[in-house]
Design an enzyme around this catalytic site. Sequence first.
Site, PDB file in Angstrom:
ATOM      1  N   GLU A   1       0.881  -1.172   0.000  1.00 38.75           N
ATOM      2  CA  GLU A   1       0.000   0.000   0.000  1.00 38.75           C
ATOM      3  C   GLU A   1       0.915   1.217   0.000  1.00 38.75           C
ATOM      4  O   GLU A   1       1.518   1.542   1.019  1.00 38.75           O
ATOM      5  CB  GLU A   1      -0.911  -0.065   1.229  1.00 38.75           C
ATOM      6  CG  GLU A   1      -2.230   0.630   1.005  1.00 38.75           C
ATOM      7  CD  GLU A   1      -2.169   2.063   1.474  1.00 38.75           C
ATOM      8  OE1 GLU A   1      -1.820   2.932   0.638  1.00 38.75           O
ATOM      9  OE2 GLU A   1      -2.450   2.302   2.652  1.00 38.75           O
TER      10      GLU A   1
ATOM     11  N   GLU B   1       3.848  12.577  -5.716  1.00 37.65           N
ATOM     12  CA  GLU B   1       3.274  12.636  -4.374  1.00 37.65           C
ATOM     13  C   GLU B   1       4.149  13.530  -3.497  1.00 37.65           C
ATOM     14  O   GLU B   1       5.355  13.309  -3.377  1.00 37.65           O
ATOM     15  CB  GLU B   1       3.218  11.240  -3.766  1.00 37.65           C
ATOM     16  CG  GLU B   1       2.614  11.265  -2.384  1.00 37.65           C
ATOM     17  CD  GLU B   1       2.487   9.885  -1.761  1.00 37.65           C
ATOM     18  OE1 GLU B   1       3.486   9.157  -1.736  1.00 37.65           O
ATOM     19  OE2 GLU B   1       1.376   9.557  -1.297  1.00 37.65           O
TER      20      GLU B   1
HETATM   21  O1  TXE Z   1       8.968   5.499   3.602  1.00 40.44           O
HETATM   22  P1  TXE Z   1       9.692   4.139   3.843  1.00 40.44           P
HETATM   23  P2  TXE Z   1       9.511   6.972   3.880  1.00 40.44           P
HETATM   24  C1  TXE Z   1       5.437   7.791   0.756  1.00 40.44           C
HETATM   25  C2  TXE Z   1       5.508   9.305   0.867  1.00 40.44           C
HETATM   26  C3  TXE Z   1       6.838   9.522   1.510  1.00 40.44           C
HETATM   27  C4  TXE Z   1       7.646   8.427   0.852  1.00 40.44           C
HETATM   28  C5  TXE Z   1       8.862   7.988   1.610  1.00 40.44           C
HETATM   29  O2  TXE Z   1       5.505   9.871  -0.418  1.00 40.44           O
HETATM   30  O3  TXE Z   1       7.351  10.775   1.243  1.00 40.44           O
HETATM   31  O4  TXE Z   1       6.763   7.343   0.753  1.00 40.44           O
HETATM   32  O5  TXE Z   1       8.559   7.820   2.973  1.00 40.44           O
HETATM   33  C6  TXE Z   1      10.585   0.646   6.407  1.00 40.44           C
HETATM   34  N1  TXE Z   1      13.153  -2.973   3.872  1.00 40.44           N
HETATM   35  N2  TXE Z   1       4.734   7.202   1.866  1.00 40.44           N
HETATM   36  O6  TXE Z   1      10.903   7.120   3.374  1.00 40.44           O
HETATM   37  O7  TXE Z   1      11.153   4.335   3.981  1.00 40.44           O
HETATM   38  C7  TXE Z   1      10.716   1.858   7.279  1.00 40.44           C
HETATM   39  O8  TXE Z   1      11.588   1.582   8.362  1.00 40.44           O
HETATM   40  C8  TXE Z   1      12.066  -3.073   4.655  1.00 40.44           C
HETATM   41  C9  TXE Z   1       3.397   6.784   1.628  1.00 40.44           C
HETATM   42  O9  TXE Z   1       9.326   7.263   5.302  1.00 40.44           O
HETATM   43  O10 TXE Z   1       9.171   3.207   2.823  1.00 40.44           O
HETATM   44  C10 TXE Z   1       9.272   2.074   7.680  1.00 40.44           C
HETATM   45  O11 TXE Z   1       8.928   1.168   8.717  1.00 40.44           O
HETATM   46  N3  TXE Z   1      11.500  -2.022   5.257  1.00 40.44           N
HETATM   47  C11 TXE Z   1       2.902   5.922   2.709  1.00 40.44           C
HETATM   48  C12 TXE Z   1       8.524   1.703   6.399  1.00 40.44           C
HETATM   49  O12 TXE Z   1       9.428   0.916   5.632  1.00 40.44           O
HETATM   50  C13 TXE Z   1      12.059  -0.826   5.081  1.00 40.44           C
HETATM   51  C14 TXE Z   1       3.320   6.210   4.068  1.00 40.44           C
HETATM   52  C15 TXE Z   1       8.093   2.909   5.543  1.00 40.44           C
HETATM   53  O13 TXE Z   1       9.192   3.723   5.299  1.00 40.44           O
HETATM   54  C16 TXE Z   1      13.211  -0.644   4.269  1.00 40.44           C
HETATM   55  C17 TXE Z   1       4.699   6.604   4.150  1.00 40.44           C
HETATM   56  C18 TXE Z   1      13.760  -1.803   3.654  1.00 40.44           C
HETATM   57  N4  TXE Z   1      14.838  -1.744   2.861  1.00 40.44           N
HETATM   58  C19 TXE Z   1       5.337   7.104   3.073  1.00 40.44           C
HETATM   59  N5  TXE Z   1      13.516   0.662   4.243  1.00 40.44           N
HETATM   60  C20 TXE Z   1       1.442   5.574   2.672  1.00 40.44           C
HETATM   61  N6  TXE Z   1       1.060   4.673   1.777  1.00 40.44           N
HETATM   62  O14 TXE Z   1       0.655   6.023   3.489  1.00 40.44           O
HETATM   63  C21 TXE Z   1      12.609   1.298   5.013  1.00 40.44           C
HETATM   64  N7  TXE Z   1      11.726   0.409   5.528  1.00 40.44           N
END
Ligand code: TXE
Length: 494
Positions: free
Chosen positions: A253, A386
Amino acid sequence: MEALKKYDMYINGEWTASSDGQYFESFNPATGQPWCYVAQGTSEDVERAVKAADNAFYNKDWADMTYTKRGHLLRKLGDLLSENVEELAEFETRDNGKLIREMKAQLTYMPEFFYYYAGLADKIQGETLPIDKKDMFVFSEREPLGVVVAITPWNSPLYLTFIKLAPALIAGNTIVIKPSEHSSASLLEFTKLIEKAGFPPGVVNIVTGFGADIGDSLTSHPFVSRVAFTGGEKTARNIVRNSAENFAQLSLELGGKSPNIVFDDANLYNAAMGTIAGIFGATGQSCVAGSRLFLHQKIYDEFMDILVSRVEKIKIGDPMSADSEIGPVATLNQLESIERYVETGLDEGGKLLLGGKRPEHMKEGWYFEPTIFEHTEHNGCITKEEIFGPVLSVMPFSEEEEVIKLANSTDYGLAAGIWTNDIGRGHRLSKRLRAGIVWVNTYRSISPIAPIGGSKLSGYGREGGLESVHDYTQKKTVWINTSSAPMSDPFIIR
Ligand code: TXE
């Protein structure tokens, strides 16, 4: 100075430090200052947690527990959540800056997720098959997958955990949850309730820490059967690649660039409130944020008057104050990224109508003003990418076909809003818009009964609703030969 609160992880029913004893700081976005320490997990901790979940999956305390009893446990967890709304709301607000008024409302409703899935406990059933072979009785049953990994982001840590946790548990799986490094505290507080509810050790495990350190070992682990992820696109790609190692099933998601479309026959006041809810609720940090507003040209000026006059009055302030309407964004990184997008919007010739900067009266913390850009055309980076902050792009349209095309001209496919009093048009557009969720004359409505999820760069899979339980199960087919006759030719299929 008062010592900062310290949180450990939760593995195999025990609170534990990380294998190397390290902790990291978690920040309060309203002050920009650290307010607690969280255990910084390592690959060794991941190994411990996944093994604990795997053991618990086969342990009779969980494996032999009837579905009805699992339902009772989940209901109890819902009750405990109800009793602890105020405290949990405060923890989440302190950790990610979400408004206390929104958190209280959200958490007051959240027990429904546990009750809904508890109610489904004894309905996870298979079928007898009208098999086309003589003397065979064939049935299917739904069995749990095994160890599920849930990875959640910082914008709605509890809600986005519950929507994974409740269906995964009711189906009989065990789980390892990794909350965001930016907002782990509310889940760790909630874990105390999981403990109190009486789930057997190892059924629910929490590993905290940085995605970059422990994400790979978690998502590629051979014992993991499914990864339920909410977060960013880059991480999602990594998880998809890792699933080539263990063939874990995935639900992703991700983000969106959702259109909110207002027709000239709409109730303009409601549409304006829905627009505000869509883009300024949760300071725009919502996967379903209605960040592109398409206005029918006949009502463009009238609508903008209503919208702008309300947005100008939005109270930006401490998220702990009951009257604040916009709190800080959750991280400094996110704040700086929003600022860069605003710069880009200006460079691309967008007309900045409101906001575009940090508010002068909030010097501490990571606040950003509600921002409105007007565009004459649907092109350029800020109408496509986004932003994940309180930045709205407004564009005019005149024909239904035109706006369908514009709304669909995005790489995302998560949500869409339609504002019209023409019921036929509401249905027509719902069908034609490429979005997993369409709201007509409402926005940001949620329920455990209604699935959420998207397509294209918004990811795949659905969370919520009946099918979500099925996603956490797999079918087993059982053949029973009812005949005692001697077996015939063993070299042909039967
Ligand atoms: O997300 P990350 P970020 C979008 C929004 C935002 C962008 C980046 O545009 O600006 O994504 O956000 C974990 N393997 N959304 O950088 O890094 C991390 O620790 C496994 C939309 O904060 O993807 C956290 O628990 N897991 C969204 C989770 O992934 C890993 C909500 C999300 O962080 C990982 C948030 C890896 N290699 C951001 N690296 C929505 N759908 O609502 C990080 N994580």
